[in-house]
Write an enzyme that holds these catalytic residues in place. Structure first.
Site, PDB file in Angstrom:
ATOM      1  N   SER A  56     -42.664  22.406  53.930  1.00  0.00           N
ATOM      2  CA  SER A  56     -43.501  22.765  55.209  1.00  0.00           C
ATOM      3  C   SER A  56     -44.917  21.898  55.064  1.00  0.00           C
ATOM      4  CB  SER A  56     -43.685  24.202  55.176  1.00  0.00           C
ATOM      5  OG  SER A  56     -42.664  24.968  55.691  1.00  0.00           O
ATOM      6  N   LYS A 105     -53.724  27.037  57.990  1.00  0.00           N
ATOM      7  CA  LYS A 105     -52.179  27.474  58.615  1.00  0.00           C
ATOM      8  C   LYS A 105     -52.177  29.120  58.499  1.00  0.00           C
ATOM      9  CE  LYS A 105     -47.286  27.341  57.412  1.00  0.00           C
ATOM     10  NZ  LYS A 105     -46.430  26.753  56.725  1.00  0.00           N
ATOM     11  N   SER A 122     -43.026  23.689  58.520  1.00  0.00           N
ATOM     12  CA  SER A 122     -43.864  24.378  59.383  1.00  0.00           C
ATOM     13  C   SER A 122     -45.287  24.465  59.549  1.00  0.00           C
ATOM     14  CB  SER A 122     -43.518  25.855  59.010  1.00  0.00           C
ATOM     15  OG  SER A 122     -44.112  26.293  57.545  1.00  0.00           O
TER      16      SER A 122
END
Lengths: 478, 122
Positions: A178, A79, A154
């Protein structure tokens, strides 16, 4: 089928037996990215040369009959809020578009030490602010199961990259769901570790009393393998938990299960979609067949979780994002007339609407005259929510809930209504407020879209979470 | 300044009546307050943005107002969940190689003669 759909252990065996080379494995991933990522947009940056160079080094070792570790040569994505030296780290924000990470996050350092290979950085809502990657300044990530749907957020890019076979696993970051929610939307396993279980050094901070880094993969076993490398005390993160880390891989093999009493909090099921309820009930039946006991419990402060969560995380975010001032890194507005002008114009240009919204909400909740009614009250409600869990775990070993009230939603459906988007996190934020370990486990589909459940255990008991996930995974795929 | 708008949380987030009530009953947050908060946040807003954010912040804060119904008399605030206190490490200088130092400083947008360049402050 692409090699990258194999499990870590299958890949390890194949590499050792010279059934395929590490270069072939990396090439498969790169080709999968080339073929699918134009549409899916899981990656913000990909590093083929670096990855192939590392792959060749692994192949050389194998050819020389040297021993290789379990994760050696295994490609993973990261990420974009987590720093990988010499790679971009935008955090999904225009503000950090020019930023090249000058060092490795501790999790990356540890994975590099065992030979795992970073293939690229994945898309996310800017700084993790969102539940669909629609708040990324670089475009939305589409769901590999249906390109008209979001991949979740996310960590949506991470989830999509794993689900589409562009890499073997990913490192995500979870503040209020997330890792878990995009894992549910994309049909993979995603573990939010106990707060402090994994070092956050080198991760762009969102809400410091919530943030946690964890593995996202296609099986419980792969999650456990990655966790065993990244977990444990780090002197660079004072919130990381000292002491020995359990042997998660060995614990998965244990025949005598540690925890067998599952609590179902009634608050999470009132008003829940009928199909979703049925899928979760079927999963609970599977657990019953495996000898687990199911009991109804109550977590009375559940309905306050979203409100407490959003007040606290926006407050923490407003402080954390103060460092993005246009002076030390990232975008700097041209020709500033004063330092104030430099700060304001750099931030106004670099921050998208959701970032501005959250920073402003946080500044408000912390501001003189409002701090007691908002921030401090939310901190107290957080205590009551933690108490709910503490009491529940006096009678049960695990808690199971759906991960999300619905499967992946349509792109554009919620993005213009922030409050509706915040409510999408209704099942994940409670566990975040309490810092508990919790995993998303795929357990069915609604129409053609994956549905996941969340399995949670007491603080620092990742072992029970992984064991239960593994029992279900094996029974479900019989 | 903030219009109280108590709406019961709907756990599944799917109760349209409650959501409609939330939207229709909420007064806007004062525009001056939005400007003040933007200033505290070191961002500048266009006039149209001020109006937009006022509406959105009012909705979120009205939702958050439901916390006022919780009895928190006996609850201590939670700052963190680890229970760790006074964590120390050895106070040792860590060797930081020149190339790594150069990488760190390279992230600064304006850097001259070993200094970070900013507009005149005093």
């Amino acid at each position: 089928m692409s090699l990258s759909f194999l499990s870590i252990e299958e890949l390890h065996t194949g590499l050792k037996a010279r059934t395929f080379t590490c270069r072939e494995l990396i090439t498969d991933c790169l080709e999968c990215i080339k073929e699918k990522d134009g549409e899916i947009h899981a990656f913000l940056s990909v590093y083929p040369e670096q990855a192939l160079k590392l792959a060749d080094a692994v192949d050389k070792k194998i050819q020389a009959s040297e021993k290789i570790g379990l994760l050696e040569g295994i490609p993973f994505s990261v990420k974009d809020v987590i720093l990988v030296e010499d790679m971009r780290a935008t955090g999904g924000s225009k503000m950090l578009e020019p930023f090249i990470a000058p060092y490795d996050a501790t999790v990356i350092k540890r994975l590099k030490e065992v030979g795992a290979i970073v293939i690229g950085k994945t898309n996310c809502d800017a700084y993790g602010f969102g539940s669909s990657t629609e708040n990324s300044d670089f475009g939305v990530t589409k769901n590999p199961h249906d390109l008209s749907k979001v991949a979740g957020g996310s960590s949506g890019g991470s989830a999509a990259s794993v689900a589409a076979g562009m890499c073997v696993f990913s490192l995500g970051e979870d503040t209020g769901g997330s890792i878990r929610q995009p894992s549910a939307f994309c049909g993979i396993y995603g573990l939010k570790v106990s707060y402090g279980r994994v070092s956050r050094y080198g991760s762009i901070a969102y809400a410091s009393s919530f943030d946690s880094i964890g593995p996202m993969a296609r099986s419980t076993r792969d999650v456990a393998i990655v966790l065993s490398v990244i977990a444990g005390k780090d002197s660079m993160d004072h919130t990381s938990i000292p002491g020995l880390v359990p042997d998660y891989i060995a614990e998965l093999k244990a025949t005598e299960l540690k925890s067998k009493r599952i609590g179902i909090p009634k608050e999470y099921f009132s008003g829940l979609d009928a199909t979703m309820t049925k899928i979760i009930n079927n999963a609970l039946d599977t657990f019953k067949k495996e000898g687990y006991e199911i009991v109804e419990i109550s977590l009375p402060h559940t309905k306050y979780a979203i409100a407490a969560y959003y007040l606290l995380v926006t407050s923490e975010a407003s402080s954390n994002l103060a460092r993005l001032d246009g002076v030390r890194f990232g975008y700097q507005a041209p020709d500033p007339t004063s330092i104030e002008d430099l700060y304001k114009r750099s931030r106004s240009h670099g921050f998208g609407p959701e970032v501005k919204r959250r920073v402003m909400l946080g500044s408000f909740a912390l501001s003189s005259g409002y701090i007691d009614a908002y921030y401090k009250r939310a901190q107290k409600v957080r205590t009551l929510i933690r108490e709910d869990f503490r009491k529940a775990f006096e009678t049960v070993d695990l808690i199971i809930t759906p991960t999300s009230p619905f499967p992946a939603f349509t792109i554009g459906e919620k993005v213009n209504d922030p409050m509706t988007m915040y409510l999408a996190d209704v099942f994940t934020v409670g566990f975040s407020l309490a810092g508990l370990p919790t995993i998303n486990v795929p357990c069915g589909t609604m129409e053609h879209l994956p549905v996941g459940m969340q399995i949670t255990a007491p603080y620092l008991d990742e072992t029970s979470v992984l064991q239960a996930a593994s029992v279900f995974e094996q029974a479900h795929h019989k | 300044m903030v219009e109280r708008c108590p709406v019961k949380a709907d756990v599944a987030g799917s109760n349209p009546a409650a959501r409609a009530k939330l939207k229709s009953n909420c007064m806007l947050i004062d525009k001056d307050l939005v400007k003040k908060v933007a200033d505290l946040s070191k961002v500048t807003l266009e006039d149209s943005e001020v109006e937009h954010f006022a509406k959105e912040m009012a909705e979120v804060l009205s939702y958050a107002d439901q916390l006022s119904e919780v009895d928190v008399t006996d609850a201590a605030p939670t700052d963190q969940v680890t229970g760790l206190l006074s964590v120390f490490r050895e106070d040792l200088a860590i060797d930081y190689p020149a190339d790594k130092r150069a990488k760190l400083l390279n992230t600064v947008p304006k850097f001259e003669n070993g200094y970070v360049v900013v507009p005149k402050v005093i």
